[in-house]
Design a protein around this motif. Structure first.
Motif, PDB file in Angstrom:
ATOM      1  N   ALA A  55      -2.900  -0.009  -3.346  1.00  0.00           N
ATOM      2  CA  ALA A  55      -4.302   0.264  -3.062  1.00  0.00           C
ATOM      3  C   ALA A  55      -5.084  -1.012  -3.333  1.00  0.00           C
ATOM      4  O   ALA A  55      -4.924  -1.639  -4.379  1.00  0.00           O
ATOM      5  N   PHE A  77      -1.898  -1.027   1.634  1.00  0.00           N
ATOM      6  CA  PHE A  77      -1.011  -1.982   2.301  1.00  0.00           C
ATOM      7  C   PHE A  77       0.351  -1.880   1.625  1.00  0.00           C
ATOM      8  O   PHE A  77       0.495  -1.201   0.604  1.00  0.00           O
ATOM      9  N   GLU A 103      -2.540 -10.130 -10.270  1.00  0.00           N
ATOM     10  CA  GLU A 103      -3.345  -8.907 -10.230  1.00  0.00           C
ATOM     11  C   GLU A 103      -2.617  -7.867 -11.077  1.00  0.00           C
ATOM     12  O   GLU A 103      -1.593  -7.331 -10.660  1.00  0.00           O
ATOM     13  N   GLU A 105      -1.750  -4.360 -12.474  1.00  0.00           N
ATOM     14  CA  GLU A 105      -1.943  -3.019 -11.901  1.00  0.00           C
ATOM     15  C   GLU A 105      -1.050  -1.987 -12.597  1.00  0.00           C
ATOM     16  O   GLU A 105       0.074  -2.283 -13.001  1.00  0.00           O
ATOM     17  N   ASP A 134       0.600  -7.493  -8.808  1.00  0.00           N
ATOM     18  CA  ASP A 134       0.492  -7.606  -7.344  1.00  0.00           C
ATOM     19  C   ASP A 134       0.177  -9.067  -7.002  1.00  0.00           C
ATOM     20  O   ASP A 134      -0.956  -9.417  -6.674  1.00  0.00           O
ATOM     21  N   LYS A 151       0.990 -11.164   0.479  1.00  0.00           N
ATOM     22  CA  LYS A 151       1.423 -10.219  -0.559  1.00  0.00           C
ATOM     23  C   LYS A 151       2.937 -10.055  -0.641  1.00  0.00           C
ATOM     24  O   LYS A 151       3.415  -9.294  -1.481  1.00  0.00           O
TER      25      LYS A 151
HETATM   26 MG    MG Z   1      -3.723  -5.491  -5.764  1.00  0.00          MG
END
Ligand code: MG
Length: 246
Positions: A55, A77, A103, A105, A134, A151
């Motif tokens: 998300a 994604f 990131e 998460e 992430d 990513k």
């Molecule tokens: Mg992220």
């Protein structure tokens, strides 16, 4: 219960953490009599996802930091399983990017196949939770106009160190430290879309298979990592996911 996976002669073996030891689990996830020291095992990502559904923009402060509107529904994604990186593993700094970001998460781990699941039933499909990073090539995210390349490099999904099956997700603290300095700090109370909502929403798009993960978005404070950095995602009740950049 804290579930781990570790390497033994190239095979992933399941275990359950008991203080500073790991009880090896046998066929059918039955406890064996074998107990190993946690410090002696080489941890793997704690599940084997067919996909990681992520998300974007799910913490209010992070949406503000990016000057983005709060979304009306989740932006999702995918990261492929080839992104996985084990606890303690090296996040590879690709030559294509000049701006590699962390990131922190919270990742939901699916335990029971989920398709068209109502929000009220979502908890029945969740095995537990783990820490995720992430990793994102921020310059490529902007340049490409969509997020697949940015990513999806190998090692862009550190996951672990364990799956906590009894995490209280109402207000779990989540932090990211870079070389010991706190860069992100929030709690799951700041999530825009709740965990049951995300499981339901994604399951209405694609079937979730046991072992699949849903990354619930990152808090504010995103920033760059450099080669040689130590990056730690710390979620209260789960543990610390440590990786270096190389
Ligand atoms: Mg992220």
């Amino acid at each position: 219960m804290k579930i781990v996976r570790f390497d033994r002669d190239g095979q992933g073996i399941w275990g359950v953490v008991e203080d500073s030891t790991v009880r090896v689990m046998g066929a059918g996830f039955k406890p064996s009599n074998e107990v190993l020291s946690l410090s002696d095992v080489s941890l793997l990502p704690p599940c084997v996802p067919t996909k990681a559904v992520c998300a974007g923009l799910n913490y209010r402060e992070h949406a503000l930091e990016l000057s983005m509107d709060i979304p009306e529904e989740p932006i999702i994604f995918l990261k492929p399983p080839s992104c996985l990186c084990e606890p303690g593993g090296v996040i590879r700094y690709p030559s294509m990017t000049r701006n590699l970001h962390y990131e922190a998460e919270l990742a939901i781990v699916i335990g029971v196949l989920a398709r068209d699941v109502p929000e009220s039933e979502a908890h029945k499909h969740i095995l537990g939770y783990t820490c995720a990073n992430d990793v994102t090539a921020r310059d490529l995210q902007t340049k490409d106009g969509q997020w697949t390349r940015a990513k999806s490099f190998d090692t862009f999904l550190p996951l672990g160190p364990c799956i906590e099956t009894e995490l209280d997700t109402a207000n779990a603290a989540i932090s990211l430290r870079l070389n010991g300095e706190t860069k992100q700090h929030s709690t799951t109370a700041d999530l825009i879309f709740s965990i049951p909502y995300l499981v339901s929403f994604v399951s209405r798009v694609m079937t979730l298979i046991p072992g699949d993960v849903i990354l619930t978005g990152t808090p504010s404070g995103i920033g760059p990592m450099e080669v040689g950095d130590l990056v730690e995602v710390d979620i209260d009740g789960i543990g610390i996911l440590k990786n270096t950049v190389g």
